[in-house]
Design an enzyme around this catalytic site. Structure first.
Site, PDB file in Angstrom:
ATOM      1  N   LYS A 290       0.850  -1.187   0.000  1.00 52.52           N
ATOM      2  CA  LYS A 290       0.000   0.000   0.000  1.00 52.52           C
ATOM      3  C   LYS A 290       0.883   1.233   0.000  1.00 52.52           C
ATOM      4  CE  LYS A 290      -4.544   0.763   0.264  1.00 52.52           C
ATOM      5  NZ  LYS A 290      -5.590  -0.028  -0.400  1.00 52.52           N
TER       6      LYS A 290
ATOM      7  N   GLY B 171     -21.471   5.439   4.729  1.00 50.01           N
ATOM      8  CA  GLY B 171     -20.493   5.928   3.759  1.00 50.01           C
ATOM      9  C   GLY B 171     -21.001   5.762   2.341  1.00 50.01           C
TER      10      GLY B 171
ATOM     11  N   GLY C 217     -19.477   6.800  -0.644  1.00 54.96           N
ATOM     12  CA  GLY C 217     -18.453   7.112  -1.620  1.00 54.96           C
ATOM     13  C   GLY C 217     -18.680   6.322  -2.895  1.00 54.96           C
TER      14      GLY C 217
ATOM     15  N   VAL D 168     -17.942   3.272  -3.789  1.00 48.23           N
ATOM     16  CA  VAL D 168     -18.466   1.914  -3.630  1.00 48.23           C
ATOM     17  C   VAL D 168     -19.810   1.918  -2.909  1.00 48.23           C
ATOM     18  CG1 VAL D 168     -18.024  -0.381  -2.678  1.00 48.23           C
ATOM     19  CG2 VAL D 168     -16.138   0.948  -3.652  1.00 48.23           C
TER      20      VAL D 168
END
Length: 357
Positions: A80, A184, A186, A188
């Site tokens: 990452k 959330g 966002g 996705v």
């Protein structure tokens, strides 16, 4: 909003923390494991109280990518990268470009052992900038022949995982009439909300961005204030934002039968998996449920043009989760334990085997 999470044990192969020579921003690239092949994991652009918090995020996320890629049956290790913004930093067009050129240099220094991609806060266009400095990047824009945005495949995989979770707790995978809370909205979370609404789910949603209320209204979903969504009775609670939302306090008050969502590292502490189980709440491990995007990016990069086959593999996430639920029940452990054991078995042998999904 950023949650403070504990650092994982340091088992990483290599970690580089640099100050970008063009942008002046702190860039961390963490290679956790290359046992199964060159690591794959996205590049996050986010605000942190201190650069060390960004480094910690890279350590946690890269370790989770090792589990994700191993459990998904990919011949890819875990890594990452994180570009850290302070609360005071501004990012105009020129500085943003500079930041991703700096990231490209950092990725190139790993000599192909780490491949980066779009992630929270970054875009496919940013990856095009990265590609000016390194070839070890996937998920470039469709307009240049790349695989494009992975949020759709991620959402598809979470949907398959959610159906498997519902089947376990409600006796049927069908979402119609089921109460689902999405925390959330966002890339996705929004896609998932649209699909679930279209199939008749009873949705409760929230996001730290109040502009997302318009999507809630469009879908006929109930909007609640951020930080209260876990109190709403639900069949499935879907964490779809940042990590660490499932603190002990939230778990103790959680009014859901199961947890399944795309957020990375939603458990504030690993012990939260046991805490959920003790309350009779089924937990679908995040790195299993949200693997659709990385499956898409990895397979498309290796064998371009096989998107129907990739879709079949992503849909198979549900079957993988069913097997892990069965294994956990048979052994008397949590689904997180079962998923980690499967990943550890692949990693211990270095086995490059056909995907389990």
């Amino acid at each position: 909003m950023t949650h403070s999470l504990p650092l994982p044990d340091f088992t990483h192969e290599r970690v580089e923390v640099i100050t970008g020579r063009r942008s002046g921003l702190v860039v961390t690239v963490a290679l956790h494991s290359s046992t199964l092949g060159p690591a794959l994991g996205g590049a996050r652009l986010w605000r942190y109280p201190h650069w060390s918090d960004a480094m910690g995020d890279a350590l946690r996320l890269s370790a989770a990518m090792t589990l994700k890629n191993a459990t998904a049956g990919l011949d890819a290790g875990g890594g990452k990268s994180v570009i850290a913004l302070s609360e005071a930093d501004t990012l105009d067009v020129d500085r943003r470009r500079a930041a991703f050129l700096d990231l490209g240099d950092a990725v190139e220094s790993f000599g192909g052992q780490y491949r980066t991609a779009e992630d929270v806060g970054s875009t496919t266009d940013d990856m095009l900038v990265v590609s000016e400095r390194t070839a070890h990047v996937v998920g470039l824009p469709d307009s240049v022949g790349g695989s494009g945005e992975p949020a759709g495949p991620t959402s598809r995989g979470v949907y398959a995982a959610l159906r498997a979770t519902l089947e376990r707790v409600a006796g049927s995978p069908e979402v119609a009439g089921r109460r689902i809370t999405i925390s959330g909205l966002g890339q996705v979370g929004s896609r998932l909300a649209v699909r679930l609404s279209g199939e008749g789910a009873i949705l409760t949603v929230t996001d730290v961005n109040p502009a997302k209320m318009s999507l809630a209204a469009e879908l006929g979903a109930t909007w609640v204030e951020p930080g209260t969504e876990h109190l709403v009775p639900a069949d499935v609670f879907v964490p779809a934002g940042i990590g660490g939302v499932l603190t002990d306090e939230v778990i103790d008050a959680l009014a859901a039968t199961a947890v399944c969502g795309p957020a990375n590292n939603p458990l504030a502490e690993r012990s939260g998996a046991v805490r959920l189980a003790d309350r009779g709440i089924l937990y679908a491990p995040d790195f299993v449920a949200n693997a659709g995007g990385v499956i898409y990016l990895d397979v498309e990069a290796r064998t371009p043009g096989h998107r129907e086959e990739i879709a079949t593999r992503i849909d198979g996430i549900g079957d993988t989760l069913r097997r892990l639920f069965d294994d956990a029940a048979a052994r008397g452990v949590t689904p997180l334990d079962a998923a980690e054991a499967y990943a550890a078995e692949r990693l211990s042998t270095g086995a490059r085997v056909p995907a389990s999904v």
